[in-house]
Design a protein around this motif. Structure first.
Motif, PDB file in Angstrom:
ATOM      1  N   ALA A  22     -41.148 -47.395  70.909  1.00 36.39           N
ATOM      2  CA  ALA A  22     -39.800 -46.791  71.484  1.00 36.39           C
ATOM      3  C   ALA A  22     -38.562 -46.836  71.555  1.00 36.39           C
ATOM      4  O   ALA A  22     -38.120 -46.209  71.063  1.00 36.39           O
ATOM      5  CB  ALA A  22     -40.647 -46.008  72.694  1.00 36.39           C
ATOM      6  N   GLU A  23     -39.043 -48.023  72.254  1.00 38.66           N
ATOM      7  CA  GLU A  23     -36.793 -49.121  71.514  1.00 38.66           C
ATOM      8  C   GLU A  23     -36.758 -48.878  70.663  1.00 38.66           C
ATOM      9  O   GLU A  23     -37.680 -49.599  69.966  1.00 38.66           O
ATOM     10  CB  GLU A  23     -36.858 -49.692  73.081  1.00 38.66           C
ATOM     11  N   ALA A  24     -35.428 -48.960  70.146  1.00 36.25           N
ATOM     12  CA  ALA A  24     -35.097 -49.995  69.490  1.00 36.25           C
ATOM     13  C   ALA A  24     -34.829 -51.254  69.167  1.00 36.25           C
ATOM     14  O   ALA A  24     -34.824 -51.661  67.927  1.00 36.25           O
ATOM     15  CB  ALA A  24     -33.764 -49.055  68.910  1.00 36.25           C
ATOM     16  N   THR A  25     -34.201 -51.086  70.472  1.00 32.03           N
ATOM     17  CA  THR A  25     -33.788 -52.899  70.630  1.00 32.03           C
ATOM     18  C   THR A  25     -34.885 -53.841  71.173  1.00 32.03           C
ATOM     19  O   THR A  25     -35.068 -54.992  70.754  1.00 32.03           O
ATOM     20  CB  THR A  25     -33.130 -52.905  71.290  1.00 32.03           C
ATOM     21  N   LYS A  26     -35.953 -53.367  71.229  1.00 29.39           N
ATOM     22  CA  LYS A  26     -37.332 -54.125  71.856  1.00 29.39           C
ATOM     23  C   LYS A  26     -38.654 -53.642  70.922  1.00 29.39           C
ATOM     24  O   LYS A  26     -38.872 -52.342  71.358  1.00 29.39           O
ATOM     25  CB  LYS A  26     -37.685 -53.954  73.461  1.00 29.39           C
ATOM     26  N   LYS A  27     -40.189 -54.019  71.551  1.00 24.89           N
ATOM     27  CA  LYS A  27     -41.472 -53.839  70.807  1.00 24.89           C
ATOM     28  C   LYS A  27     -42.339 -54.557  72.515  1.00 24.89           C
ATOM     29  O   LYS A  27     -41.652 -55.706  72.687  1.00 24.89           O
ATOM     30  CB  LYS A  27     -42.030 -54.542  69.428  1.00 24.89           C
ATOM     31  N   TYR A  28     -43.139 -53.900  72.113  1.00 20.91           N
ATOM     32  CA  TYR A  28     -44.081 -54.196  73.719  1.00 20.91           C
ATOM     33  C   TYR A  28     -45.067 -54.028  73.142  1.00 20.91           C
ATOM     34  O   TYR A  28     -45.801 -52.902  72.365  1.00 20.91           O
ATOM     35  CB  TYR A  28     -43.824 -53.102  74.862  1.00 20.91           C
TER      36      TYR A  28
END
Length: 127
Positions: free
Chosen positions: A74-80
């Protein structure tokens, strides 16, 4: 310096549950796999679960039906990457590592290889 951060490890009784989470930099390729490995004392590191670019997950036989893997972009700078572990057994005791591939270009075209590793998070299952 580790590019990947793991969290969620801890101690639990047999039959309990834990969720491990892994934060992966957003610059890693979406066309490569991400994985969870584990290493128990005195044993080699082994693959636990993986997720490919299509979102398809695979699990080692020893965790099938007990562990699930999910990804959140969901975030552009991180993946989970989340590893939900249920019905934990004493044999699940290990340090768990998150890994993300890097994408390279070679003579045969693009390919992926393991590259980014976390420092590991301890999971202890005991009564």
């Amino acid at each position: 310096q580790a590019q990947i951060q793991e969290s969620g490890g801890g101690s639990v009784q047999p039959g309990g549950s834990l969720t491990l989470s892994c934060t992966v930099p957003g610059f890693t390729s979406n066309r490569c796999d991400m994985r969870w490995y584990r290493q128990a004392p005195g044993k080699d590191r082994e693959l636990v679960s993986s997720i490919n670019s299509d979102g398809t997950t695979t699990h080692a036989d020893f965790v099938k039906g007990r562990f699930t893997l999910s990804q959140d972009n969901a975030e552009a700078t991180k993946k989970y990457l989340h590893l939900q572990m249920n019905s934990l057994e004493t044999d699940d005791t290990a340090v768990y590592y998150c890994e993300a591939d890097a994408r390279y270009f070679g003579d045969g075209g693009y390919y992926c290889e393991p590259h980014y590793w976390g420092q590991g998070t301890q999971v202890t299952v005991s009564s």
